[in-house]
Scaffold this motif. Structure first.
Motif, PDB file in Angstrom:
ATOM      1  N   LEU A  92      15.283 -31.727   0.972  1.00 39.54           N
ATOM      2  CA  LEU A  92      14.138 -32.600   0.691  1.00 39.54           C
ATOM      3  C   LEU A  92      13.975 -33.661   1.784  1.00 39.54           C
ATOM      4  O   LEU A  92      12.863 -34.019   2.153  1.00 39.54           O
ATOM      5  CB  LEU A  92      14.272 -33.256  -0.689  1.00 39.54           C
ATOM      6  CG  LEU A  92      14.209 -32.310  -1.899  1.00 39.54           C
ATOM      7  CD1 LEU A  92      14.366 -33.089  -3.199  1.00 39.54           C
ATOM      8  CD2 LEU A  92      12.898 -31.531  -1.928  1.00 39.54           C
ATOM      9  N   THR A  93      15.093 -34.157   2.290  1.00 38.73           N
ATOM     10  CA  THR A  93      15.006 -35.130   3.383  1.00 38.73           C
ATOM     11  C   THR A  93      14.218 -34.534   4.539  1.00 38.73           C
ATOM     12  O   THR A  93      13.324 -35.165   5.095  1.00 38.73           O
ATOM     13  CB  THR A  93      16.421 -35.504   3.887  1.00 38.73           C
ATOM     14  OG1 THR A  93      17.195 -35.932   2.775  1.00 38.73           O
ATOM     15  CG2 THR A  93      16.362 -36.615   4.924  1.00 38.73           C
ATOM     16  N   TYR A  94      14.535 -33.282   4.849  1.00 37.82           N
ATOM     17  CA  TYR A  94      13.911 -32.621   5.984  1.00 37.82           C
ATOM     18  C   TYR A  94      12.451 -32.253   5.700  1.00 37.82           C
ATOM     19  O   TYR A  94      11.552 -32.640   6.457  1.00 37.82           O
ATOM     20  CB  TYR A  94      14.724 -31.373   6.332  1.00 37.82           C
ATOM     21  CG  TYR A  94      14.183 -30.549   7.473  1.00 37.82           C
ATOM     22  CD1 TYR A  94      14.336 -30.962   8.803  1.00 37.82           C
ATOM     23  CD2 TYR A  94      13.524 -29.349   7.227  1.00 37.82           C
ATOM     24  CE1 TYR A  94      13.845 -30.192   9.842  1.00 37.82           C
ATOM     25  CE2 TYR A  94      13.020 -28.580   8.264  1.00 37.82           C
ATOM     26  CZ  TYR A  94      13.182 -29.004   9.576  1.00 37.82           C
ATOM     27  OH  TYR A  94      12.700 -28.249  10.605  1.00 37.82           O
ATOM     28  N   TYR A  95      12.197 -31.550   4.599  1.00 39.19           N
ATOM     29  CA  TYR A  95      10.843 -31.033   4.373  1.00 39.19           C
ATOM     30  C   TYR A  95       9.878 -32.084   3.824  1.00 39.19           C
ATOM     31  O   TYR A  95       8.675 -31.966   3.989  1.00 39.19           O
ATOM     32  CB  TYR A  95      10.870 -29.783   3.487  1.00 39.19           C
ATOM     33  CG  TYR A  95      11.391 -28.588   4.247  1.00 39.19           C
ATOM     34  CD1 TYR A  95      10.594 -27.928   5.173  1.00 39.19           C
ATOM     35  CD2 TYR A  95      12.708 -28.154   4.079  1.00 39.19           C
ATOM     36  CE1 TYR A  95      11.073 -26.858   5.907  1.00 39.19           C
ATOM     37  CE2 TYR A  95      13.192 -27.082   4.811  1.00 39.19           C
ATOM     38  CZ  TYR A  95      12.372 -26.436   5.729  1.00 39.19           C
ATOM     39  OH  TYR A  95      12.856 -25.385   6.461  1.00 39.19           O
ATOM     40  N   CYS A  96      10.395 -33.094   3.162  1.00 41.03           N
ATOM     41  CA  CYS A  96       9.515 -34.163   2.690  1.00 41.03           C
ATOM     42  C   CYS A  96       9.414 -35.268   3.739  1.00 41.03           C
ATOM     43  O   CYS A  96       8.732 -36.257   3.529  1.00 41.03           O
ATOM     44  CB  CYS A  96      10.035 -34.766   1.390  1.00 41.03           C
ATOM     45  SG  CYS A  96      10.085 -33.589   0.064  1.00 41.03           S
ATOM     46  N   LYS A  97      10.140 -35.119   4.826  1.00 43.64           N
ATOM     47  CA  LYS A  97      10.152 -36.112   5.898  1.00 43.64           C
ATOM     48  C   LYS A  97      10.477 -37.503   5.357  1.00 43.64           C
ATOM     49  O   LYS A  97       9.732 -38.458   5.547  1.00 43.64           O
ATOM     50  CB  LYS A  97       8.822 -36.125   6.644  1.00 43.64           C
ATOM     51  CG  LYS A  97       8.458 -34.759   7.216  1.00 43.64           C
ATOM     52  CD  LYS A  97       7.219 -34.828   8.088  1.00 43.64           C
ATOM     53  CE  LYS A  97       6.880 -33.477   8.689  1.00 43.64           C
ATOM     54  NZ  LYS A  97       6.604 -32.425   7.657  1.00 43.64           N
ATOM     55  N   ALA A  98      11.580 -37.592   4.680  1.00 44.87           N
ATOM     56  CA  ALA A  98      11.990 -38.882   4.121  1.00 44.87           C
ATOM     57  C   ALA A  98      12.401 -39.816   5.251  1.00 44.87           C
ATOM     58  O   ALA A  98      13.044 -39.384   6.210  1.00 44.87           O
ATOM     59  CB  ALA A  98      13.154 -38.675   3.157  1.00 44.87           C
ATOM     60  N   PRO A  99      12.035 -41.082   5.170  1.00 46.91           N
ATOM     61  CA  PRO A  99      12.382 -42.037   6.232  1.00 46.91           C
ATOM     62  C   PRO A  99      13.896 -42.229   6.368  1.00 46.91           C
ATOM     63  O   PRO A  99      14.382 -42.468   7.468  1.00 46.91           O
ATOM     64  CB  PRO A  99      11.696 -43.335   5.812  1.00 46.91           C
ATOM     65  CG  PRO A  99      11.268 -43.156   4.402  1.00 46.91           C
ATOM     66  CD  PRO A  99      11.203 -41.703   4.120  1.00 46.91           C
ATOM     67  N   ALA A 100      14.618 -42.108   5.257  1.00 47.17           N
ATOM     68  CA  ALA A 100      16.080 -42.220   5.314  1.00 47.17           C
ATOM     69  C   ALA A 100      16.672 -41.032   4.551  1.00 47.17           C
ATOM     70  O   ALA A 100      16.015 -40.491   3.660  1.00 47.17           O
ATOM     71  CB  ALA A 100      16.529 -43.528   4.681  1.00 47.17           C
ATOM     72  N   PRO A 101      17.912 -40.618   4.884  1.00 44.76           N
ATOM     73  CA  PRO A 101      18.496 -39.474   4.179  1.00 44.76           C
ATOM     74  C   PRO A 101      18.539 -39.709   2.676  1.00 44.76           C
ATOM     75  O   PRO A 101      18.898 -40.805   2.217  1.00 44.76           O
ATOM     76  CB  PRO A 101      19.917 -39.389   4.756  1.00 44.76           C
ATOM     77  CG  PRO A 101      19.854 -40.087   6.059  1.00 44.76           C
ATOM     78  CD  PRO A 101      18.801 -41.153   5.921  1.00 44.76           C
ATOM     79  N   LEU A 102      18.185 -38.693   1.908  1.00 48.41           N
ATOM     80  CA  LEU A 102      18.190 -38.815   0.453  1.00 48.41           C
ATOM     81  C   LEU A 102      19.620 -38.640  -0.071  1.00 48.41           C
ATOM     82  O   LEU A 102      20.437 -37.957   0.538  1.00 48.41           O
ATOM     83  CB  LEU A 102      17.248 -37.773  -0.151  1.00 48.41           C
ATOM     84  CG  LEU A 102      15.783 -37.892   0.304  1.00 48.41           C
ATOM     85  CD1 LEU A 102      14.953 -36.725  -0.218  1.00 48.41           C
ATOM     86  CD2 LEU A 102      15.167 -39.214  -0.154  1.00 48.41           C
ATOM     87  N   ASP A 103      19.874 -39.270  -1.209  1.00 47.98           N
ATOM     88  CA  ASP A 103      21.226 -39.353  -1.750  1.00 47.98           C
ATOM     89  C   ASP A 103      21.463 -38.248  -2.796  1.00 47.98           C
ATOM     90  O   ASP A 103      20.733 -38.168  -3.784  1.00 47.98           O
ATOM     91  CB  ASP A 103      21.370 -40.749  -2.395  1.00 47.98           C
ATOM     92  CG  ASP A 103      22.752 -40.982  -2.965  1.00 47.98           C
ATOM     93  OD1 ASP A 103      23.582 -40.049  -2.910  1.00 47.98           O
ATOM     94  OD2 ASP A 103      22.990 -42.090  -3.473  1.00 47.98           O
ATOM     95  N   PRO A 104      22.496 -37.403  -2.583  1.00 50.16           N
ATOM     96  CA  PRO A 104      22.776 -36.331  -3.551  1.00 50.16           C
ATOM     97  C   PRO A 104      23.014 -36.860  -4.967  1.00 50.16           C
ATOM     98  O   PRO A 104      22.783 -36.145  -5.942  1.00 50.16           O
ATOM     99  CB  PRO A 104      24.052 -35.679  -3.016  1.00 50.16           C
ATOM    100  CG  PRO A 104      24.146 -36.076  -1.600  1.00 50.16           C
ATOM    101  CD  PRO A 104      23.428 -37.376  -1.449  1.00 50.16           C
TER     102      PRO A 104
END
Lengths: 610, 495
Positions: free
Chosen positions: A230-242
């Motif tokens: 999701l971090t990659y494909y949603c282009k999150a500004p910061a890495p998402l937390d598992p």
């Protein structure tokens, strides 16, 4: 509260309208009329009880007074059961006494229009029957609870078509006369790619951990993978937390569980309509949460620059109305890319909706299950997770799954991403009820991990196939002058068949739907999406060219028949009116109405650049 | 003769009639004080569970039921979470926690993984009924064979979903209205409380069993119709509507097996009161003592009320595949089957897992000749080892040759017979890196009982037992005056 009217998908507008009553009295026996009355009575009682319960919930009750809630619950159950029984008795009586035959989808409904009078009668009966579909399975039943009875009835009312389809599927060699399903939103264009990928040896791994109980939120390796994906494909500004990821067996389950932890029974979510029918279903079945529709309109106006536009004004209005009705609204449900409209919310609009929600301290549930099915390169989809600063991150919850974007609905995988740890933990309890096999979790983890295959093989192929299928369908629709909405995302187009309905009502919509079924073609009608305007259908195009071609042939056959019947009816009406020696005002009225209808649709088409 | 206590004494709560209110304290809420306040000769016979009484903090983000649901998670997962942060591993973490708390069979992974399933990739079709149809047929024929049903079981009576937890949830929802209840003999597998509550908002009325053998009873924690009747009447007098009875057979955590005669009595009781009976037979193939003579309810000729008898089974325990999420319901009642199936949308399992399950269940040769004999032999060996260790420690326990666990009586190690002390002892085990389950988690009303899972590899068991011994030997010296409990000699496999 077991009988909710608003969020019930098989509900139709009320029969309180006097004309209908009169008509019914003239045409039918006392049985039928009694049945309608009982139904109204039942509704009245249900509403009353809902109000009572809501009032009690709202008041701050001292513990002793809370005890009084119990008699109300009991009363409700008793009344509900009595009503069900009465309906059943009456239904049985009517069926035995006269020709109260429920129309059967597999029967040829041409019989209805063989003679004018017969058609009229069967339509009336149909109308009544349609109201009864909620109760068709409720043979007097002491075994199930009221909600159990309702669950069964609701399910069978809603999935009847799907089950018919499963029993007699179209196959290009083996069963060319089977049902073609353009009603269920599934992507069948890339099964070859997926089958190949899932058959590779890295998928067949088994170890002890996969066979044992794991973390109920989902295996840690899968949650980590989902967070990265999701971090990659949603282009999150910061890495998402598992730790913010919850993994369950499908988005319906995610929505059902989320509705349960965010709302108490009888509380509500706002939802712009038309909307994905499954959420209507999921809100109702287990969670008993109401959906308050924010009705959108196809008509383009100053405030409505494109058809079915969602504006903050409309949200405000719907929220206000709900409050006036005593509903407690806890959140807003958005689907982006939208289903069934195929809309994509711009970042600005999205921000406005989120600000609106924050202002009223509403949760926002945003379903982005089609986020990778945006096949038109010129469109920029922005995930809610890509936003730099969310207005209220603790109340923003994002849902995604692999069913649509990877066309593997049989895998049963859905995930929630929420910044709110409390919500994530509460959701975890539902891992017991909506858990996924360890083996499946492993396969999903491998699939999501293979970024190279996704980016270089899967997504480009999928998008080009979707484009092709979409081009085919839209060309067909354009050449037959059928207005539609589509924005280069999703697996479906939203088409208007209003000009084929006369009068333009939900009953006629359902009859047309039945006609498609008679020709072994399944489409979804607007009513199931809680669309306010009759005559809209969702057509899924993510199927092979050959299948689409066959489907369109069936589609046209039905529309031609429908038109012919309309002409016959017009002639008959004209003749009847001459016989009755009345001026032809009625005919001219219907003529002018037709003109308005068509021009309205033209406006809608031109807006779409058709 | 077992005499019924006076009515007053079995009132665990104050105000009859007020149900589902927070004022109504259940055994959950103030069990401790009540336990202490009761006169020694009075027995607590039943208790109405009320999850709303269990928590106090409200959350700004969650609904009130959401807060209760979160409470479930926070409380139940404590031990499990600690374990997950520090799992034992022979090489990487030899000082980590040994889990003898979770009821899983870890003895047969080699057999299962050697029987590599053929892969079937069919990605589409959300409902996947083509697979499901085949699987339902396999389940019906599997259960006909292993439950020894007098007539072949029918596939249309089978519903398949992702585990027994889901089944409890679905059954609670379709059989009960909000606030209604099921009877359940306690101690019982505690997670059921949560399963029936989460969506169903259904409560459990505990039928308390105890270790004391009185009157005509033949063994500790014996379930009798008298006890069922009293609990039912008690619940009714409190205004609680009871819709069914849950039986677990083989029982968890007791390891009891109900004889056909007993089973029939319970079913007759249920029929008399028009109650549904849900029989959870999830350990039916884990009866490792041949002489025990286990009988499935599906093997009974002429069930008292077949339309209200619903049988549950899963592969979690009997095939040691709790991570696979497969559970099934067998009911002759088409209304119930249909209603539960209507909820399957939320409890579906992957199409290819369905396919693999069908393959596994069909493989009768492997099950009969390889898996079951080997599994039973290994269970028996592990059981023998642990029971001998316990005997050597002088610890009384119950075990009947079925299931993965032994119900251990550590009452004499509690300085005071309270649940606080029970929890303290449990913590001491955890601090000494061995995870057990304490009796309170099973709604046992006597403090001091623990469930010890023995279905684990020899080296882990040895280490686990060593750590238990360390705690008890350190501890037992502290306990100056062990309560006068009768010592249960382990019952042999003669039943």
């Amino acid at each position: 509260m077991s009988i909710q009217s608003r969020s019930n998908p098989s509900d139709i507008p009320h029969m309180s309208d006097g004309q209908v009553w009169d008509q019914a009295f003239r045409n039918h026996s006392i049985h039928t009329c009694l049945m309608e009355m009982v139904l109204s009575l039942q509704q009245a009682v249900a509403d009353h009880i809902t109000q009572l319960a809501t009032r009690h919930q709202q008041q701050d009750l001292v513990p002793e007074e809370q005890g009084h809630n119990q008699p109300i619950w009991g009363q409700e159950a008793l009344l509900g059961r009595l009503m069900f029984q009465m309906v059943n008795h009456l239904q049985f009586g009517a069926t035995g006494g006269q020709k109260f035959q429920p129309p059967c989808p597999s029967e040829d409904s041409k019989g209805d229009v063989r003679s004018r009078e017969q058609a009229q009668v069967s339509k009336q009966i149909y109308k009544i029957f349609y109201q009864l579909t909620n109760f068709e399975d409720t043979s007097i039943n002491y075994v199930l609870s009221n909600r159990g009875v309702e669950t069964s009835a609701l399910y069978h009312g809603s999935f009847q078509d799907y089950n018919t389809y499963q029993g007699n599927k179209y196959h290009e060699d083996k069963n060319t006369s089977g049902f073609i399903n353009l009603g269920t939103s599934e992507n069948k264009l890339c099964t070859d790619l997926l089958t190949e990928r899932l058959s590779r040896s890295d998928m067949n791994y088994i170890d002890d951990d996969l066979l044992q109980y794991s973390d109920w939120r989902g295996q840690p390796f899968l949650r980590e993978e989902v967070a990265q994906f999701l971090t990659y494909y949603c282009k999150a500004p910061a890495p998402l937390d598992p730790e913010n990821v919850v993994v369950l067996n499908g988005c319906s389950s995610v929505f059902s569980a989320l509705a349960t932890v965010l709302c108490d029974p009888g509380e509500a979510f706002l939802v712009p309509t038309p909307t994905y029918s499954d959420f209507v279903f999921s809100a109702h079945l287990y969670a008993k949460v109401d959906l308050v529709p924010v009705d959108l309109e196809s008509q383009v106006s100053d405030a409505n620059t494109h058809p079915f536009q969602l504006t903050v004004d409309k949200l405000e209005q719907a929220l206000l109305n709900a409050k006036l009705e005593g509903k407690k609204v806890r959140g807003l449900v958005l689907i982006n890319p939208q289903n069934p409209l195929g809309h994509i919310y711009s970042q600005d609009s999205l921000m406005e909706y989120l600000e609106f929600a924050k202002k009223h301290s509403l949760h926002v549930i945003i379903d982005e299950i089609y986020m990778l099915s945006v096949f038109d390169e010129s469109i920029t989809f922005r995930s809610v997770l890509s936003m730099e600063s969310l207005p209220d991150p603790n109340k923003t919850h994002m849902i995604w799954g692999t069913s649509k974007d990877f066309g593997i609905s049989g895998f049963r995988f859905g995930t929630l991403y929420t910044h709110n740890k409390e919500v994530a933990l509460a959701m975890s309890s539902f891992g017991y009820l909506h858990g996924i096999s360890g083996i499946t979790q492993y396969k999903l983890h491998r699939l999501l991990q293979d970024r190279e295959w996704i980016d270089n093989v899967y997504l480009p192929t999928n998008h080009s196939r979707l484009q092709e299928a979409h081009r085919f369908i839209t060309n067909e629709l354009k050449s037959s002058k059928i207005p539609f909405l589509s924005h280069g995302s999703g697996l479906y187009v939203w088409i208007s068949l209003r000009k084929y309905l006369d009068p333009c009502t939900f009953e006629e919509e359902l009859l047309l739907h039945r006609r498609f079924l008679d020709k072994k073609l399944i489409l979804s009608c607007g009513k199931t999406f809680m669309c306010k305007e009759p005559g809209w259908f969702r057509l899924v195009f993510a199927a092979t060219p050959l299948l689409l071609k066959h489907a369109m042939q069936r589609f046209y056959t039905v529309l031609v028949e429908q038109e012919q019947d309309w002409v016959v009816k017009q002639l008959e009406d004209a003749i009847n009116q001459e016989v009755e020696d009345l001026p032809a005002s009625d005919a001219s009225q219907s003529y002018s109405r037709e003109v308005i209808l068509t021009s309205g649709l033209e406006g809608c088409c031109s807006d779409l650049g058709l | 003769m077992f005499t019924l206590p006076q009515k007053e004494s079995r009132k665990p709560t104050t105000c009859p009639g007020s149900v589902s209110t927070r004022g109504l304290h259940s055994i959950y809420g103030d069990g401790l004080e009540r336990e202490a306040a009761r006169k020694p000769d009075q027995k607590l016979l039943y208790g109405v569970g009320d999850p709303t009484a269990m928590f106090s903090s409200d959350s700004p983000h969650l609904s009130s039921r959401g807060s209760i649901i979160k409470w479930f998670w926070d409380s139940a997962e404590e031990g499990y979470r600690t374990y997950h942060m520090d799992e034992y591993d022979e090489d990487r973490n030899p000082g980590g926690i040994i889990n003898l708390g979770t009821s899983e069979n870890k003895l047969c992974f080699d057999l299962l993984s050697r029987r590599r399933p053929r892969s079937c990739v069919d990605v589409g079709d959300s409902a996947g009924p083509h697979c499901e149809g085949i699987l339902r047929e396999e389940v019906a024929s599997f259960l006909s064979f292993y439950c020894k049903s007098p007539a072949p079981l029918k596939p249309e009576n089978v519903v398949v979903l992702n585990g027994c937890a889901s089944l409890f949830s679905a059954l609670a929802t379709v059989l009960c209205e909000v606030g209604e209840a099921f009877l359940i003999p306690a101690p019982y597998y505690g997670a059921i409380t949560q399963h029936v509550y989460l969506y169903g908002n259904v409560r459990l009325v505990c039928v308390y069993l105890d270790s004391e053998v009185t009157g005509l009873e033949t063994h500790p924690f014996q379930l009798t119709v008298d006890k069922l009747e009293m609990a039912l009447q008690g619940a009714i007098s409190e205004g609680v509507k009871v819709k069914g009875l849950i039986l677990i057979n083989p029982q968890n955590p007791l390891g009891d097996i109900y004889s056909p005669g007993e089973l029939r009595e319970y079913l007759e009781f249920a029929k008399r009161h028009a109650l549904h009976v849900m029989v959870d037979e999830v350990y039916m193939l884990s009866v490792f003592e041949e002489s025990v003579g286990y009988r499935s309810v599906l093997s009974l000729e002429g069930l008292p009320d077949p339309q209200k008898t619903h049988v549950m089974w899963a592969t979690s325990k009997d095939f040691g595949m709790s991570g696979l999420r497969f559970g099934t319901l067998y009911t002759e009642n088409q209304d119930v089957a249909t209603a539960v199936a209507s909820l399957c949308r939320y409890h579906g399992l992957s199409g290819f897992v369905q396919y693999q399950m069908a393959q596994l269940l069909r493989d009768r040769d492997w099950i009969n000749q390889v898996y079951l004999p080997e599994n039973h032999a290994r269970l028996k060996a592990a059981h023998t080892y642990v029971s001998e260790e316990l005997r050597a420690l002088g610890v009384p326990f119950l075990s009947h040759g079925a299931g993965f666990f032994i119900w251990v009586d550590l009452r004499k190690f509690l300085p005071e017979a309270t649940f606080e002390e029970e929890r303290l002892l449990w913590r001491r085990f955890l601090e000494n890196k061995v995870l057990l389950s304490f009796g309170k988690a099973f709604e046992c009303k006597e403090p001091g009982w623990f469930r010890l899972v023995f279905s684990d590899k020899a080296h882990r068991l040895r280490l686990g037992m060593q750590r238990i011994r360390q705690v008890l030997e350190g501890k037992s010296q502290v306990a100056e005056d062990p309560p006068s409990c009768q010592t249960q000699e382990p019952r042999g496999p003669h039943r």
